[in-house]
Design an enzyme around this catalytic site. Sequence first.
Site, mmCIF file in Angstrom:
data_model
loop_
_atom_site.group_PDB
_atom_site.id
_atom_site.type_symbol
_atom_site.label_atom_id
_atom_site.label_comp_id
_atom_site.label_asym_id
_atom_site.label_seq_id
_atom_site.Cartn_x
_atom_site.Cartn_y
_atom_site.Cartn_z
ATOM 1 N N LYS A 93 -3.247 4.201 15.653
ATOM 2 C CA LYS A 93 -2.005 3.524 15.742
ATOM 3 C C LYS A 93 -1.809 3.318 17.185
ATOM 4 C CE LYS A 93 2.465 3.133 16.682
ATOM 5 N NZ LYS A 93 2.468 2.360 17.959
ATOM 6 N N GLY A 114 0.140 11.172 24.762
ATOM 7 C CA GLY A 114 1.472 10.321 24.889
ATOM 8 C C GLY A 114 2.564 11.674 25.537
ATOM 9 N N SER A 115 3.542 11.504 25.149
ATOM 10 C CA SER A 115 4.878 12.262 25.785
ATOM 11 C C SER A 115 4.842 13.632 25.099
ATOM 12 C CB SER A 115 6.015 11.562 25.720
ATOM 13 O OG SER A 115 6.363 11.512 24.184
ATOM 14 N N GLU A 157 7.324 15.173 23.944
ATOM 15 C CA GLU A 157 8.389 15.083 22.866
ATOM 16 C C GLU A 157 7.582 14.788 21.781
ATOM 17 O OE1 GLU A 157 8.512 13.509 25.949
ATOM 18 O OE2 GLU A 157 9.936 15.277 26.883
ATOM 19 N N VAL A 158 7.333 13.614 21.710
ATOM 20 C CA VAL A 158 6.345 12.984 20.537
ATOM 21 C C VAL A 158 5.137 13.857 20.197
ATOM 22 C CG1 VAL A 158 5.028 11.008 19.380
ATOM 23 C CG2 VAL A 158 7.194 10.814 21.053
ATOM 24 N N GLY A 159 4.644 14.367 21.184
ATOM 25 C CA GLY A 159 3.431 15.245 20.809
ATOM 26 C C GLY A 159 4.029 16.766 19.903
ATOM 27 N N CYS A 204 -2.005 10.030 33.173
ATOM 28 C CA CYS A 204 -1.648 11.558 32.835
ATOM 29 C C CYS A 204 -1.810 12.352 34.071
ATOM 30 C CB CYS A 204 -2.054 11.802 31.408
ATOM 31 S SG CYS A 204 -3.737 10.960 31.290
HETATM 32 P P1 NAP Z 1 5.334 8.055 23.510
HETATM 33 O O1 NAP Z 1 6.534 7.601 23.095
HETATM 34 O O2 NAP Z 1 4.961 9.449 23.352
HETATM 35 O O3 NAP Z 1 4.364 7.208 23.099
HETATM 36 C C1 NAP Z 1 2.715 7.679 22.675
HETATM 37 C C2 NAP Z 1 2.346 6.919 21.436
HETATM 38 O O4 NAP Z 1 3.138 7.641 20.330
HETATM 39 C C3 NAP Z 1 2.623 5.647 21.133
HETATM 40 O O5 NAP Z 1 1.769 4.949 20.301
HETATM 41 C C4 NAP Z 1 3.979 5.522 20.389
HETATM 42 O O6 NAP Z 1 4.140 4.366 19.707
HETATM 43 C C5 NAP Z 1 3.821 6.656 19.533
HETATM 44 N N1 NAP Z 1 5.085 7.174 18.825
HETATM 45 C C6 NAP Z 1 6.153 7.060 19.403
HETATM 46 N N2 NAP Z 1 7.195 7.794 18.543
HETATM 47 C C7 NAP Z 1 6.384 8.471 17.543
HETATM 48 C C8 NAP Z 1 6.637 9.117 16.572
HETATM 49 N N3 NAP Z 1 7.906 9.764 16.190
HETATM 50 N N4 NAP Z 1 5.690 9.518 15.796
HETATM 51 C C9 NAP Z 1 4.575 9.234 16.056
HETATM 52 N N5 NAP Z 1 4.131 8.449 16.932
HETATM 53 C C10 NAP Z 1 4.996 7.921 18.038
HETATM 54 O O7 NAP Z 1 5.271 7.995 25.037
HETATM 55 P P2 NAP Z 1 6.038 6.546 25.645
HETATM 56 O O8 NAP Z 1 7.370 6.384 25.156
HETATM 57 O O9 NAP Z 1 5.195 5.351 25.642
HETATM 58 O O10 NAP Z 1 6.136 7.221 27.143
HETATM 59 C C11 NAP Z 1 7.227 8.199 27.360
HETATM 60 C C12 NAP Z 1 6.458 9.137 28.570
HETATM 61 O O11 NAP Z 1 5.474 9.813 28.015
HETATM 62 C C13 NAP Z 1 6.250 8.477 29.573
HETATM 63 O O12 NAP Z 1 7.152 8.176 30.688
HETATM 64 C C14 NAP Z 1 5.387 9.664 30.211
HETATM 65 O O13 NAP Z 1 5.682 10.912 30.971
HETATM 66 C C15 NAP Z 1 4.458 10.055 29.047
HETATM 67 N N6 NAP Z 1 3.190 9.390 28.755
HETATM 68 C C16 NAP Z 1 2.086 10.355 28.738
HETATM 69 C C17 NAP Z 1 0.843 9.532 28.880
HETATM 70 C C18 NAP Z 1 -0.254 10.387 28.739
HETATM 71 O O14 NAP Z 1 -1.216 9.846 28.853
HETATM 72 N N7 NAP Z 1 -0.306 11.695 28.818
HETATM 73 C C19 NAP Z 1 0.806 8.320 28.161
HETATM 74 C C20 NAP Z 1 1.885 7.646 27.958
HETATM 75 C C21 NAP Z 1 3.145 8.114 28.284
HETATM 76 P P3 NAP Z 1 5.266 3.344 20.272
HETATM 77 O O15 NAP Z 1 4.477 2.770 21.710
HETATM 78 O O16 NAP Z 1 4.990 2.334 19.387
HETATM 79 O O17 NAP Z 1 6.379 3.825 20.584
#
Ligand code: NAP
Length: 493
Positions: free
Chosen positions: A187, A240-241, A243-245, A296
Amino acid sequence: MSASTARKIVAETATTYQNLIGGKWQPASDGRTVDMVSPSDGLAFAKIARGTKADVDAAVKAARHAFEEGAWSKLTAVERGRLMTKLGEAILANHEELSQLEARDCGKPMKQARADITAAARYFEYYGGAADKVHGDTIPFLDGYMVTIMREPKGVTGHIIPWNYPAQMFGRSLAPALAMGNAVVMKPAEDACVAPLRMAQLAQEVGFPDGALNVVTGIGEEAGAALAAHPGIDFMSFTGSPEVGTLVQKAAAENHIGCTLELGGKSPQIVFEDADFDAVVPVVVNAIVQNGGQTCSAGSRVLVQKSIYDKFVALVVARFKLLRVGSHAMDLDCGPLISENQRKRVHGFIDRAKKDGIPVLAEAQLADGVPSGGFYVAPVLFGPVPRNNSLACDEVFGPVLSIIPFEDEADAVKLANATEFGLVAGIWTRDGGRQMRVAKKMRCGQVFVNGYGAGGGIELPFGGVKKSGHGREKGFEALKEFSHTKTIVFKHG
Ligand code: NAP
Ligand code: MG
């Protein structure tokens, strides 16, 4: 390929993208879509399927079939490796088209997108070569016994990736899983997922059996949550973030499966007084503007020894002022951020830091002719940043660099380890003993000495400690994550 041919290909593929489930491209089960927006101008250029729970369920079932009884399950390791190598070659053969797709989708400068596509191909080359080189073991045991350890795939693996490096993440997450013989369901992020979809199409073209590689696009809370919670998944890989992690890890716990989490960082670059300034300055600046700071492992904190603070900072300021920001096509130092939301989030950090009275040492410029409607943020250099300020502790995920002074080696180590994160660290010193001492004391997954490779190095195990997550990607370590051992004990008398 000429630029005009590449543009034509991009135009032809600008369409409604579908999900790949069990070897068939199909719309979302309820037909809904999401607009894809280019961060460079804020305009929609395509639609993706808004994948549903039913789509995720179908993808997991297709993967299960591929893993247990389909053509994928019958391939030998060397055959899997060959397919993966072919996919790497196909990515390189379509390099310019993929680079254009990735650049427009993410807003990243073309040179960055080109490097990302090369890296995506490299993941399939590397793990294609590794597929038949993961061996089991034997263990000396009691007299009359033979014990063998097999290394087996996990089964069906789920992969949720972010929008910052979709093409690279496609390779980084899927290639080791496929090399071990897992069947995968990905996804990607709703904000950028076009290059992964095109690469999935290439996987089909080079002959990946149906169901081995499935992609369901859509919204995180819908398709993402459905995948993370699906009882048919045997292992979950998330980037990803934090929070979602946390949500993903909770869902994995409910299903009694493992997961890897890669959750970002606040990576320090420690500059000691004996550092080679000519080498350090361009690297520390690039490590925060690369991909607009949306990396990241961005080097987002530069820790500078007090004795060289003024001299060193002046050099960084001079370089920062030369940076130019523009659209992906303008191909400058820095592109726009991924979305209006991300732009607002980063501006929030900048505004709060200014209100807190933290000095702005330099601000870069938007280039003339930047398209209106894009999500641009000019890189900002702050310093000295107080150690307890949010800018010194929190991940901004934008082009904002914090400079923080330190006294001596002990103080540098304490400061470097003082955040909740622990992903990467950079150490700049000519003193060999200090290189070793400080590298050993860093609480993180990767340390660079007299260099820095934000996101680089397919061969190099990568991952975090603390809030940066757990598990390792890249290198041979990733093959271990996507497999487990089985111990077989033969009593032969
Ligand atoms: P995110 O919400 O954690 O998104 C990462 C992935 O998780 C995306 O594919 C997202 O889908 C999916 N996702 C979102 N909500 C979910 C849920 N409830 N259950 C399962 N999967 C879900 O991150 P973001 O909103 O893109 O970015 C927010 C912050 O995260 C950034 O500002 C940054 O600080 C951090 N971040 C870190 C990394 C890294 O490489 N470590 C990468 C991106 C972001 P959708 O995109 O469709 O929502
Ligand atoms: Mg996009």
